[in-house]
Design an enzyme around this catalytic site. Structure first.
Site: not given
Ligand code: GLA
Length: 406
Positions: A149, A182-184, A204
């Protein structure tokens, strides 16, 4: 002769398993499994994981292809005097190796979670400065999958940080799939092809079909926001490196129609299929969706091409995904809250070129059998004539999914 045969068999037993496990081949098709996060967040323990492993087998999910049981955030204890990370012993009294052995005894694999920064998103110790040590610890425990993450990473370069963990995992000597999360933010699809096996493309997900959930410091995506963004990145997905629009919310509270649409679109997009509900108590509808082997086959197709949204018409989105044997997966997605009837003139859907695979639809020249992937039967065939030859009902917030077979 007998001696030759013996050496050949010996060679095969040594060479085959090590080939099958090579880091480069850990995600030749998108990974499939289950994760703690969407349902349990940090409220996890050993009993849950073991119970989930049991049900993965008894429910048929393992037979359907789901392999990984992934422990997301909040499994951590403290680092020991030498800096090695330990588990939270209240949650996992027998330790991680014990869990890995248990999960492996069921023919499944165990995943774990860490973060490239000082702390995970849930405030647990991050891997920053401990990358090689953490990778080694995971390998010693028998871990098979790492979700890595991106919280608390001020002033850290993403490319360097993910490469570092990738190198550390490889050096640790155990094949561990690397799921980058890393969400892009830094467009990992542009640089992470050789670094990890999948990269999150979106923030998320939350359990909602078509809306954003806005918090002061972050925003969550509904299913459709994930689909729409992930679709723009299809050219970057391929064998061994996948766009990841986040884990599934099937069975967590959307309607059966919405869950069916959600699952279908993840399969059309060749996404990792990581289940996010409590499968120990799932309904028959949820089980039926997660175990739809005909759709899983579309997701796992060996041509490895992410499907695409090629037009909107009659109130629905038209999607295609070329398949290895020359078939096409074809989906009509109705995002609206009203059911609709769609008239299909196959001839007019001919000549649609897919720039990624180089394939073009040829319905004007060839007839395909039309197999409904939710009804599990052939419901008709395409027609070369320039006329409507099929009318389909697409319920509100639902899909029609066909396999067009030569
Ligand atoms: C981030 C990630 C999620 C999850 C949480 C855990 O938000 O994007 O998918 O793993 O952390 O804290």
């Amino acid at each position: 002769m007998k001696t030759k045969l013996f050496y050949l068999l010996l060679l095969l037993t040594i060479v085959l398993p090590s080939c099958a496990q090579k880091w480069e081949h850990l995600a030749d098709t998108p990974q499939m499994g289950w994760s703690t996060w969407n349902k349990f967040q940090g409220n996890i323990n050993e009993d849950i994981i073991m119970g989930i492993a049991d049900v993965m087998v008894s429910s048929g999910l393992k037979d359907a292809g789901y392999t990984y049981i992934n422990i997301d955030d909040c499994w951590h204890g403290k680092r020991d005097a030498n800096g090695f990370i330990q588990v939270d012993s209240a949650k996992f009294p027998h330790g991680m190796k014990y869990l890995a052995d248990y999960v492996h005894s069921k023919g499944l694999k165990l995943g774990i979670y860490s973060d490239a920064g000082t702390e995970t998103c849930g405030g647990m110790p991050g891997s920053l400065g401990h990358e090689y040590q953490d990778a080694l610890q995971y390998a010693r425990w028998g871990i098979d999958y790492l979700k890595y993450d991106w919280c608390n990473t001020t002033n850290i370069d993403p490319r360097g940080a993910y490469q570092l963990m990738s190198d550390a995992l490889r050096a640790a000597g155990r094949p561990i799939l690397l799921s980058m999360c890393e969400w892009g933010s830094s467009r990992p699809w542009k640089w992470a092809r050789e670094v990890g096996h999948s990269w999150r493309t979106t923030p998320d997900i939350w359990c909602d079909f078509d809306s954003l959930r806005v918090f002061p410091t972050y925003t969550q995506f509904g299913v459709m926001q994930c689909v729409n963004y992930n679709d723009t990145l299809r050219a970057y997905a391929g064998k061994g490196h996948w766009n990841d629009p986040d884990m599934l919310e099937v069975g967590n509270g959307m309607t059966v129609n919405e869950d069916r649409a959600h699952f279908t679109m993840w399969c059309m997009m060749a996404s990792p299929l990581i289940i996010g509900n409590d499968i120990r108590y799932m309904s028959a509808d949820t089980k039926g969706i997660l175990e739809n082997k005909e759709l899983i086959t579309i997701d796992q197709d060996s041509l490895c091409v992410q499907g695409y949204h090629f037009k909107d018409e009659q109130g629905v989105a038209f999607w295609l995904k070329p398949l290895a044997n020359g078939d096409w997966a074809f989906t009509l997605l109705n995002v609206s809250k009203r059911a609709t009837k769609v008239q299909l003139n196959w001839c007019r859907l001919s000549g649609v070129k897919d720039d990624v695979s180089g394939r073009t639809t040829d319905f004007a020249d060839n007839i395909y059998k039309v197999r409904d992937l939710w009804k599990h039967k052939i419901v008709g065939k395409t027609s070369k004539k320039d006329q409507v030859s099929m009318v389909v009902d697409v319920p509100a917030r639902d899909v029609i999914a066909f396999r067009l077979m030569k």
